[in-house]
Structures are given as C-alpha cells and as structure tokens.
Scaffold this active site. Structure first.
Site, PDB file in Angstrom:
ATOM      1  N   ARG A 248       1.095  10.020   5.587  1.00  0.00           N
ATOM      2  CA  ARG A 248       1.398   8.597   6.193  1.00  0.00           C
ATOM      3  C   ARG A 248       2.532   8.012   5.519  1.00  0.00           C
ATOM      4  O   ARG A 248       2.768   6.740   5.458  1.00  0.00           O
ATOM      5  CB  ARG A 248       0.213   7.793   5.897  1.00  0.00           C
ATOM      6  CG  ARG A 248      -1.030   8.361   6.498  1.00  0.00           C
ATOM      7  CD  ARG A 248      -2.277   7.274   6.378  1.00  0.00           C
ATOM      8  NE  ARG A 248      -3.518   7.950   7.077  1.00  0.00           N
ATOM      9  CZ  ARG A 248      -4.656   8.110   6.733  1.00  0.00           C
ATOM     10  NH1 ARG A 248      -4.828   7.780   5.224  1.00  0.00           N
ATOM     11  NH2 ARG A 248      -5.551   8.669   7.344  1.00  0.00           N
TER      12      ARG A 248
ATOM     13  N   LYS B   7       0.778  -1.177   0.050  1.00  0.00           N
ATOM     14  CA  LYS B   7       0.148  -0.058   0.065  1.00  0.00           C
ATOM     15  C   LYS B   7       0.687   1.160  -0.108  1.00  0.00           C
ATOM     16  O   LYS B   7       1.773   1.371   0.746  1.00  0.00           O
ATOM     17  CB  LYS B   7      -0.880  -0.033   1.250  1.00  0.00           C
ATOM     18  CG  LYS B   7      -1.659   1.345   1.325  1.00  0.00           C
ATOM     19  CD  LYS B   7      -2.770   1.165   2.415  1.00  0.00           C
ATOM     20  CE  LYS B   7      -3.766   2.232   2.564  1.00  0.00           C
ATOM     21  NZ  LYS B   7      -4.602   2.163   3.615  1.00  0.00           N
TER      22      LYS B   7
ATOM     23  N   LYS C 206      -2.166  -1.537  -3.644  1.00  0.00           N
ATOM     24  CA  LYS C 206      -3.082  -0.463  -3.704  1.00  0.00           C
ATOM     25  C   LYS C 206      -2.095   0.806  -3.592  1.00  0.00           C
ATOM     26  O   LYS C 206      -1.294   0.722  -2.680  1.00  0.00           O
ATOM     27  CB  LYS C 206      -3.935  -0.306  -2.366  1.00  0.00           C
ATOM     28  CG  LYS C 206      -4.932   0.727  -2.049  1.00  0.00           C
ATOM     29  CD  LYS C 206      -5.760   0.507  -0.819  1.00  0.00           C
ATOM     30  CE  LYS C 206      -6.608   1.841  -0.520  1.00  0.00           C
ATOM     31  NZ  LYS C 206      -7.186   1.682   0.944  1.00  0.00           N
TER      32      LYS C 206
ATOM     33  N   GLU D 152       7.424  -6.692   1.053  1.00  0.00           N
ATOM     34  CA  GLU D 152       6.103  -6.600   1.963  1.00  0.00           C
ATOM     35  C   GLU D 152       5.191  -7.733   1.980  1.00  0.00           C
ATOM     36  O   GLU D 152       4.538  -8.379   2.418  1.00  0.00           O
ATOM     37  CB  GLU D 152       5.455  -5.315   1.936  1.00  0.00           C
ATOM     38  CG  GLU D 152       6.133  -4.082   2.522  1.00  0.00           C
ATOM     39  CD  GLU D 152       6.198  -3.629   3.847  1.00  0.00           C
ATOM     40  OE1 GLU D 152       5.474  -4.765   4.409  1.00  0.00           O
ATOM     41  OE2 GLU D 152       6.504  -2.822   4.377  1.00  0.00           O
TER      42      GLU D 152
ATOM     43  N   ARG E 275     -10.339  10.326   1.396  1.00  0.00           N
ATOM     44  CA  ARG E 275     -10.324  11.081   2.717  1.00  0.00           C
ATOM     45  C   ARG E 275     -11.618  11.729   2.831  1.00  0.00           C
ATOM     46  O   ARG E 275     -12.069  12.073   4.152  1.00  0.00           O
ATOM     47  CB  ARG E 275      -9.249  12.077   2.669  1.00  0.00           C
ATOM     48  CG  ARG E 275      -7.935  11.544   2.433  1.00  0.00           C
ATOM     49  CD  ARG E 275      -7.159  11.024   3.565  1.00  0.00           C
ATOM     50  NE  ARG E 275      -6.119  10.043   3.145  1.00  0.00           N
ATOM     51  CZ  ARG E 275      -4.733  10.254   2.927  1.00  0.00           C
ATOM     52  NH1 ARG E 275      -4.715  11.830   2.716  1.00  0.00           N
ATOM     53  NH2 ARG E 275      -3.967   9.572   2.651  1.00  0.00           N
TER      54      ARG E 275
ATOM     55  N   SER F 199     -10.010   5.484  -4.844  1.00  0.00           N
ATOM     56  CA  SER F 199     -11.063   6.414  -5.005  1.00  0.00           C
ATOM     57  C   SER F 199     -10.583   7.330  -6.057  1.00  0.00           C
ATOM     58  O   SER F 199     -11.396   8.008  -6.995  1.00  0.00           O
ATOM     59  CB  SER F 199     -11.071   7.312  -3.602  1.00  0.00           C
ATOM     60  OG  SER F 199     -10.014   7.786  -3.443  1.00  0.00           O
TER      61      SER F 199
ATOM     62  N   TYR G 127     -15.460   0.623  -7.137  1.00  0.00           N
ATOM     63  CA  TYR G 127     -16.600   1.316  -6.883  1.00  0.00           C
ATOM     64  C   TYR G 127     -17.616   1.107  -7.644  1.00  0.00           C
ATOM     65  O   TYR G 127     -18.834   1.463  -7.669  1.00  0.00           O
ATOM     66  CB  TYR G 127     -16.397   2.900  -6.461  1.00  0.00           C
ATOM     67  CG  TYR G 127     -15.333   2.985  -5.143  1.00  0.00           C
ATOM     68  CD1 TYR G 127     -15.947   2.827  -3.947  1.00  0.00           C
ATOM     69  CD2 TYR G 127     -13.925   3.195  -5.561  1.00  0.00           C
ATOM     70  CE1 TYR G 127     -14.818   2.974  -3.055  1.00  0.00           C
ATOM     71  CE2 TYR G 127     -13.284   3.530  -4.416  1.00  0.00           C
ATOM     72  CZ  TYR G 127     -13.688   3.295  -3.092  1.00  0.00           C
ATOM     73  OH  TYR G 127     -12.803   3.600  -2.149  1.00  0.00           O
TER      74      TYR G 127
END
Length: 341
Positions: free
Chosen positions: A221, A200, A252, A237, A210, A278, A317
């Site tokens: 982050r 990610k 992602k 990872e 957000r 998004s 979505y």
C-alpha cells in the site's frame, strides 16, 4: 562552617520511594484513555483464535456481546470494530450493506455498551475487497483515490445509521476526511465524530493484522500510506485532516513513530491518539513467552512511552487487561503497577 557535601543537586531524591515516583510522574495512564480494537467474523459460532496475536480472536456475535460487556465493566474509553465478511468483491459492497457484518456488529455493540463506551468503527474497504486494497481500483489496477471517496461517503452514512459514534478513517486517501464529513452533514448526522488516521505509515508491523482480517492483499500500500522515512509528511497530513474537519487525529504505528507523534501533539488543535498495532503487540507477547522480557512491565512501559510522546488516547489490544491493573487488580505476576502507572 563546613562546606556542603558534593553533589548538592540530587535528582535521585525523587526516585527513592514508590510514593515519590507516583507523585512526580509526568505521564500517567487511565482506563478511559484506552480503546480496544475488536475483530468480528461473519458466520462464526465461536471465537476464532488469531495465531500471530496470542490472546486475540475473531469474535462471533455472541462473544462480541460478552467482550463489550467486559470492556464496559473495565472502564475503558471505547471499542474499535473491524468486520470480516465471508464474501468479498472488487467494490467492497459488504461495507455499505446494512446487513453486512460490520454494521450488524455495530448495532449489537451500541445496545450492549449503552453510555459506557464510545463505539467506533473502521471506515476502510480493505477487509471487504477481494483485492485487499483500501479503495477501489481503476482499469489499470491502481487505487482510484476519488472513486474510493465516493465509497467512503456511503460507508460513513451506513456506519452512522448503524449507530457508530466515531468513524475511524484509516484508508489514507486524499480528501477522505472532507468527503466523510460532507456526507454525514448532508445526511443530518453531524453528531458523528471523525477519527482520522492522519499519519498512517506503510509499515511492516501490520503483519499480524493481515491475518486478523483475513486480508486478500497482493503487493503493498505504499502508493497511499506514508513512507517510513518521512517525518514532515506526517505533520502535513495532520494539518490537512484538521482543516478538513477531523475531530481527533491519530498516528499509526506507534512505537516506531514517536517523533511523528510528538510533532503531531505539538501542532494539533484537536486530540491526538496513537494505535499500538498488531506487530507491536505480537513482539512483546513473543518475547515475554520466551522469558526474554517482563511482560507486564513491557506492556506498561510501551503505553506510557506513547503518553509521554503526546498521545492522549491509545488503541491497544491490552486495553481491558491494562485497565484492570490500573484499577488495582494484580497482574499475572502478582505485581501492581507503580510509579507513572
């Protein structure tokens, strides 16, 4: 005898008709490969539109029930639930409250879905903390990795008890998969699967999300999500998460990380998914609204590209809408998908 005409090798032969294109397609979509992310807002009495994601809403509990029914009827694979609480605190206590919005929504979704859908839940603190980070903070205001793991252990058990069949570990803390797996096993919930957001990235494409979760984040982050410049780190990872017990691993965002997705698919012994985030959704919708691209073709092409790169499951979505197209229902333009679709 005459010489054969040049050229003898003509790849275009296999592209000449819709039937040939369908028969020779290398990547295909199926409704069962699609998971629909859903936002549920505490205290809502009606769906609340998300301005940066046209067509996507924060659901009330009533509208969530109706959307779960639609998802089941569409034949998609599952739903991923995100809860938006009315009140937040430094520890994100609402995430582990049995009567918190996410756990209430999960119980509702499980009843409504029955055996038709995999009900999945986001295991992360960012929606529940007043500082907006994915973990708890130490005395210096830094995200405390190991203290956050203790919160995830409690979240894992709470979500499992609410009925979640798969936990989406999205916080990118070191050891989060092992911590959640251990907590579930100790609680006698070894039946619950873990979906690790294994690669990610700290991406600009999360912007509309957000708004969707009413994030309180100040800053970024980058100390725990991956640097967009790093490819090998994504694979590292992945291998760590598999070793810790991940049942599925996920990349992602999706479209800007096709190389990471392909690397992951080539190396992973467990299924590989991708999250069409998004910002990817918003870009296609905005360009289509301005008449710059063909909306339906762009949506399908974006999803097939992820399948081609190695994703076996897709969070999008558009899941319900695309499932309808795949089952033969005309799109808004009246055109049924052909070829690889």
């Amino acid at each position: 005898m005459t010489e054969p005409a040049f050229p003898r090798v003509r790849p275009r032969r296999l592209r000449s008709t819709p039937a040939l294109r369908r028969a020779t397609a290398e990547a295909r979509l199926h409704p069962a490969q699609l998971t629909l992310p859903l936002f549920v807002g505490e205290g809502l009495t009606a769906p609340k539109p998300i301005s940066s994601m046209p067509g996507v809403v924060q659901h009330s509990l009533d509208s969530l029930r109706a959307e779960i029914a639609r998802a089941a009827e569409a034949g998609i694979g599952g739903v991923m639930l995100f809860g938006i609480p009315e009140h937040k605190d430094a520890e994100g206590s609402g995430a582990t409250d049995p009567d918190g919005i996410l756990n209430i929504a999960t119980r509702l979704a499980v009843v409504e879905a029955g055996d038709a859908l995999v009900v999945q839940t986001d295991l992360c603190l960012d929606e529940f903390t007043d500082h907006g980070h994915c973990g708890v903070l130490d005395a210096d205001g830094r995200v405390d990795n190991d203290a956050s793991l203790e919160r995830y252990r409690d979240m894992a058990v709470a979500q499992a008890e609410a009925g979640s069949q798969m936990l989406g570990l999205s916080a990118m803390m070191d050891g989060q998969v092992a911590a959640a797996r251990d907590a579930l096993d100790v609680a006698g919930r070894s039946d619950v699967a873990l979906l690790a957001y294994t690669a990610k990235y700290a991406s600009a494409f999360y912007g509309p999300f957000r708004e969707a979760v009413q994030s309180s984040l100040q800053g970024d982050r980058r100390t725990y999500q991956l640097d967009p410049a790093n490819r090998r780190e994504g694979l590292r990872e992945t291998l760590l998460d598999v070793e810790e017990g991940a049942d599925i691993v996920m990349v992602k965002p999706a479209m800007s990380y096709l190389d990471v997705l392909a690397d992951t698919a080539a190396a992973s012994p467990v299924p590989v998914w991708a999250y069409q985030v998004s910002g990817e959704y918003a870009m296609i919708e905005a360009a289509a609204a301005n008449g710059w691209i063909d909306r339906e073709r762009a949506i399908l092409e974006s999803l097939v590209g992820l399948r081609r790169a190695g994703a076996e499951g897709l969070l999008t979505y558009w899941a319900i809408e695309v499932a309808g197209w795949l089952r033969g229902r005309p799109s808004a333009s009246g055109v049924l998908p052909v070829g690889a679709y």
